[in-house]
Design a protein around this motif. Sequence first.
Motif, PDB file in Angstrom:
ATOM      1  N   THR A 189      38.846  24.730  37.053  1.00 37.35           N
ATOM      2  CA  THR A 189      37.643  24.663  36.221  1.00 37.35           C
ATOM      3  C   THR A 189      36.640  25.749  36.589  1.00 37.35           C
ATOM      4  OG1 THR A 189      36.466  23.142  37.679  1.00 37.35           O
ATOM      5  CG2 THR A 189      37.799  22.159  35.946  1.00 37.35           C
ATOM      6  N   ARG A 190      36.879  26.443  37.683  1.00 35.12           N
ATOM      7  CA  ARG A 190      35.985  27.547  38.015  1.00 35.12           C
ATOM      8  C   ARG A 190      36.666  28.902  37.832  1.00 35.12           C
ATOM      9  NH1 ARG A 190      33.565  26.186  43.535  1.00 35.12           N
ATOM     10  NH2 ARG A 190      35.501  25.036  43.789  1.00 35.12           N
ATOM     11  N   THR A 199      36.637  39.892  42.471  1.00 35.15           N
ATOM     12  CA  THR A 199      35.684  40.633  43.289  1.00 35.15           C
ATOM     13  C   THR A 199      35.229  39.755  44.438  1.00 35.15           C
ATOM     14  OG1 THR A 199      33.992  39.872  41.782  1.00 35.15           O
ATOM     15  CG2 THR A 199      34.808  42.110  41.472  1.00 35.15           C
TER      16      THR A 199
ATOM     17  N   SER B  78      41.978  28.716  30.318  1.00 34.58           N
ATOM     18  CA  SER B  78      41.259  27.931  31.332  1.00 34.58           C
ATOM     19  C   SER B  78      40.059  28.703  31.884  1.00 34.58           C
ATOM     20  CB  SER B  78      42.197  27.542  32.473  1.00 34.58           C
ATOM     21  OG  SER B  78      42.456  28.646  33.297  1.00 34.58           O
ATOM     22  N   TYR B  79      40.194  30.027  32.042  1.00 31.76           N
ATOM     23  CA  TYR B  79      39.095  30.794  32.646  1.00 31.76           C
ATOM     24  C   TYR B  79      38.000  31.099  31.632  1.00 31.76           C
ATOM     25  CZ  TYR B  79      42.134  34.477  30.828  1.00 31.76           C
ATOM     26  OH  TYR B  79      42.941  35.243  30.036  1.00 31.76           O
ATOM     27  N   SER B  82      35.953  28.000  31.690  1.00 26.39           N
ATOM     28  CA  SER B  82      35.160  27.849  32.910  1.00 26.39           C
ATOM     29  C   SER B  82      33.782  28.520  32.800  1.00 26.39           C
ATOM     30  CB  SER B  82      35.925  28.397  34.119  1.00 26.39           C
ATOM     31  OG  SER B  82      35.988  29.795  34.057  1.00 26.39           O
ATOM     32  N   SER B 103      30.048  31.544  49.919  1.00 23.12           N
ATOM     33  CA  SER B 103      31.269  31.907  49.199  1.00 23.12           C
ATOM     34  C   SER B 103      31.604  30.864  48.149  1.00 23.12           C
ATOM     35  CB  SER B 103      32.457  32.001  50.145  1.00 23.12           C
ATOM     36  OG  SER B 103      32.190  32.888  51.182  1.00 23.12           O
ATOM     37  N   GLU B 104      31.319  29.606  48.469  1.00 26.11           N
ATOM     38  CA  GLU B 104      31.644  28.546  47.532  1.00 26.11           C
ATOM     39  C   GLU B 104      30.807  28.653  46.271  1.00 26.11           C
ATOM     40  OE1 GLU B 104      34.091  26.700  47.602  1.00 26.11           O
ATOM     41  OE2 GLU B 104      33.643  25.263  46.015  1.00 26.11           O
ATOM     42  N   PHE B 107      32.055  31.432  44.144  1.00 28.00           N
ATOM     43  CA  PHE B 107      33.488  31.381  43.813  1.00 28.00           C
ATOM     44  C   PHE B 107      33.800  31.705  42.343  1.00 28.00           C
ATOM     45  CE2 PHE B 107      37.395  28.899  42.821  1.00 28.00           C
ATOM     46  CZ  PHE B 107      38.260  29.522  43.690  1.00 28.00           C
ATOM     47  N   GLY B 108      33.092  31.035  41.427  1.00 25.40           N
ATOM     48  CA  GLY B 108      33.350  31.244  40.001  1.00 25.40           C
ATOM     49  C   GLY B 108      33.029  32.671  39.577  1.00 25.40           C
ATOM     50  N   GLU B 110      33.108  35.341  41.465  1.00 22.45           N
ATOM     51  CA  GLU B 110      34.124  36.245  42.012  1.00 22.45           C
ATOM     52  C   GLU B 110      35.392  36.193  41.168  1.00 22.45           C
ATOM     53  OE1 GLU B 110      32.843  36.187  46.734  1.00 22.45           O
ATOM     54  OE2 GLU B 110      34.499  34.908  46.092  1.00 22.45           O
ATOM     55  N   ASN B 111      35.747  34.986  40.721  1.00 24.98           N
ATOM     56  CA  ASN B 111      36.917  34.866  39.854  1.00 24.98           C
ATOM     57  C   ASN B 111      36.716  35.637  38.561  1.00 24.98           C
ATOM     58  OD1 ASN B 111      38.502  33.247  41.493  1.00 24.98           O
ATOM     59  ND2 ASN B 111      37.502  31.373  40.786  1.00 24.98           N
ATOM     60  N   ALA B 112      35.463  35.623  38.067  1.00 27.82           N
ATOM     61  CA  ALA B 112      35.180  36.295  36.805  1.00 27.82           C
ATOM     62  C   ALA B 112      35.075  37.804  36.990  1.00 27.82           C
ATOM     63  CB  ALA B 112      33.901  35.736  36.200  1.00 27.82           C
ATOM     64  N   GLY B 113      35.168  38.288  38.227  1.00 28.41           N
ATOM     65  CA  GLY B 113      35.167  39.724  38.480  1.00 28.41           C
ATOM     66  C   GLY B 113      33.812  40.385  38.394  1.00 28.41           C
ATOM     67  N   LYS B 114      32.741  39.643  38.655  1.00 27.53           N
ATOM     68  CA  LYS B 114      31.396  40.243  38.653  1.00 27.53           C
ATOM     69  C   LYS B 114      31.224  41.177  39.863  1.00 27.53           C
ATOM     70  CE  LYS B 114      29.212  37.398  35.490  1.00 27.53           C
ATOM     71  NZ  LYS B 114      30.184  37.034  34.506  1.00 27.53           N
ATOM     72  N   SER B 115      30.297  42.112  39.738  1.00 31.38           N
ATOM     73  CA  SER B 115      30.082  43.043  40.846  1.00 31.38           C
ATOM     74  C   SER B 115      29.377  42.343  42.000  1.00 31.38           C
ATOM     75  CB  SER B 115      29.229  44.217  40.382  1.00 31.38           C
ATOM     76  OG  SER B 115      27.912  43.771  40.165  1.00 31.38           O
ATOM     77  N   SER B 116      29.511  42.891  43.207  1.00 31.70           N
ATOM     78  CA  SER B 116      28.936  42.179  44.345  1.00 31.70           C
ATOM     79  C   SER B 116      27.409  42.129  44.272  1.00 31.70           C
ATOM     80  CB  SER B 116      29.424  42.764  45.667  1.00 31.70           C
ATOM     81  OG  SER B 116      29.051  44.107  45.773  1.00 31.70           O
ATOM     82  N   ILE B 119      26.622  39.280  41.942  1.00 29.77           N
ATOM     83  CA  ILE B 119      26.932  37.996  42.580  1.00 29.77           C
ATOM     84  C   ILE B 119      25.822  37.616  43.558  1.00 29.77           C
ATOM     85  CG2 ILE B 119      28.522  36.786  44.121  1.00 29.77           C
ATOM     86  CD1 ILE B 119      30.772  38.487  42.930  1.00 29.77           C
TER      87      ILE B 119
END
Lengths: 233, 463
Positions: A189-190, A199, B78-79, B82, B103-104, B107-108, B110-116, B119
Amino acid sequence: MITLDPRTKVLLLILTAIFSASIPNGIYTLVWIILTTILGIMLKRALKTARAAIIFAALWLFASFILPNIGGVLHTSLLVWLGLVFKCYPCCMIAALFISTTQIGEFMAAMSKWRVPRSVVIPLAIMFRYFPTVKEDWGHIKDAMTLRGISLSPGYFLKNPGVVVDALYLPILVTASNAADDLAASAVTRGIENPRIRTSRLDIRIRLIDIIVFLIFAVALIVGMGLSTGGYV
Amino acid sequence: MNVEFKNVGFSYPDTAEGTLKDISFCIKNGEFVLLVGESGCGKTTITRIINGLIPGFYGGKLTGDVLIDGKKVSDYKSYELSNVVGSVFQNPRTQFFNVDTDSEIAFGLENAGKSSEEINATLDKVTEELNIQELRNRDIFKLSGGEKQKIAFASAYASNPEIFLLDEPSANLDTVGIEGLKECLEKIKNNGTTVIIAEHRLFYLANLVDRVLYLKDGVIEREISGDEFRSMSRATLNAMNLRSNAYISLNETESYQIVDILEKGLCIRNLSVEYKKRRVFESINMDFMPGQIYCIIGNNGAGKSTLLRSICGLLSATAGDIYIDGLRMKRKDLQKKAFMVMQDVNYQLFADSVINECILGTEKSSSIWVEKILDEMGLLEYKERHPNTLSGGQKQRLAIAVSLMMDKDILLFDEPTSGLDYKNMHLCADFLNMLAQKDKVIIVVTHDEEFMECCCDRIYKLN
């Protein structure tokens, strides 16, 4: 004090595995442990690394100076046991260092840069996540066993081996599989299945220090392979 | 964003529980909707359909149409989903992927590929808005349940979803934790986020809900407006097998006079315990008589679990004594006399069938005796089942059955009602009463005021 890219740490782990598999000579193991210890201190894990190094040193001194004076079956069995320990020690030590200094997200992002497929990275990441849980679970299971009058003592185990084994593996299996399901659902879900390159909030890149550390270990491995003549201690 | 169910039916591959039968409803943008009903009524199923875990993750057969903003849920990856739907689950222990809080939360993203940079900026913004700066950069394993749940909430919040889904988020929280959760919910409601929440404990939501959907056996039996829900009496709610919509405050414990060591029962005198070099509590005095139900309350870190573990002989006391029936007990004696039903009862079920669970490790195991105990616990019909296939309440009763098999006199319960609906909570209370009548000493650690109200004889508060 330094930080390393997770990719460098993976390479160090591979170098160590090659080292353990190909060089049987004890003195080189000692050198490798010293290198790992210095690395551990540089990575700000001074205390735990030092402790591991001291334990190794004690075992090594024992093997070099006391073991030759022991005779009979005890000598052989200790020899075999220590041989196994010396084989595994460098790998275990560097793996522990790897896990304790790397965040899961950082690891996943670094693997993503290497284009390692998610089907490989995600199970590894879950393993990372599982290690600290084991300690927690273990405490609960030990409590539960005590309440049931099941003891972990060798005497009880010899009398009721089946009971002890059941009491250990079933709760671990059930709680771990429940936890894994929940964890996977929450990760889905995330957006963990997103195919974009992952990244990290941390800046991950190979720096000069990564190259230096890698070269030190690589050179040590090559020199060790060249000089090694076989033998045990 | 709108969420629309059109004639939705669903069944899980291996169980009849959580089935949905021809359900239709529409949730408007910005609405705060509460799903209620007994365990197994299908409310969790609805949340799983909206976040795509059904059928993607749990399998099963889904019929009818589910639309988010007019687009079928099944057409979202699924993504993609999200980014639209944020989910918070029941168990704070098992839904985090990382071991540190920052980090938690990230998490979402980072999965979506955002820049640091992005984030880290979002991370600052989220922690400020939810007022959880003090939880930055912490080891998640060292947080309390309530704090963990806040991190789970923040992690969903960071992706800025337009729909928030929560599945029994309060199940494992104490009063302070629930208060924190409520603040987070107020925040997103005021932001205009659509909120869909499935819950058993209702008191903390009463002022937030716009509409309540009451489910029974997989259909929506009743739709209740927020105002109507707030005006409903407890009797009405209880008749629907629902918990109270108002906080039940209990009378604070009157101070207790410790007199002589009881001839019958458990006495704790001047007990101090250190755990991991930290003084958890000091000089505690408590009396527990057989036949009564005692509840121990107190905030996180007050030492409730430590106290239970000391009574079971799992921890040794630094100072002080524990007496049973007037005799001073050593740790080993306590281990023989006391039994604890743990919060996660899965840790203490070891065998491959209910009946084997009862006879495992016990000497006295005539089958008549076993069956009598299983019958009392309402488990006789399940005697050949694997313990892991039982419901949470049944597993708990199996653990109680084990303690009866072992002839334990002191029975301790750690949060026995976490995650239980009204009916099962009552059932649990009934079983405790039955045990009390057998002259057992019963000690319950709990945060559940509603439960205490219906069976507790005396409350001890740990500070």
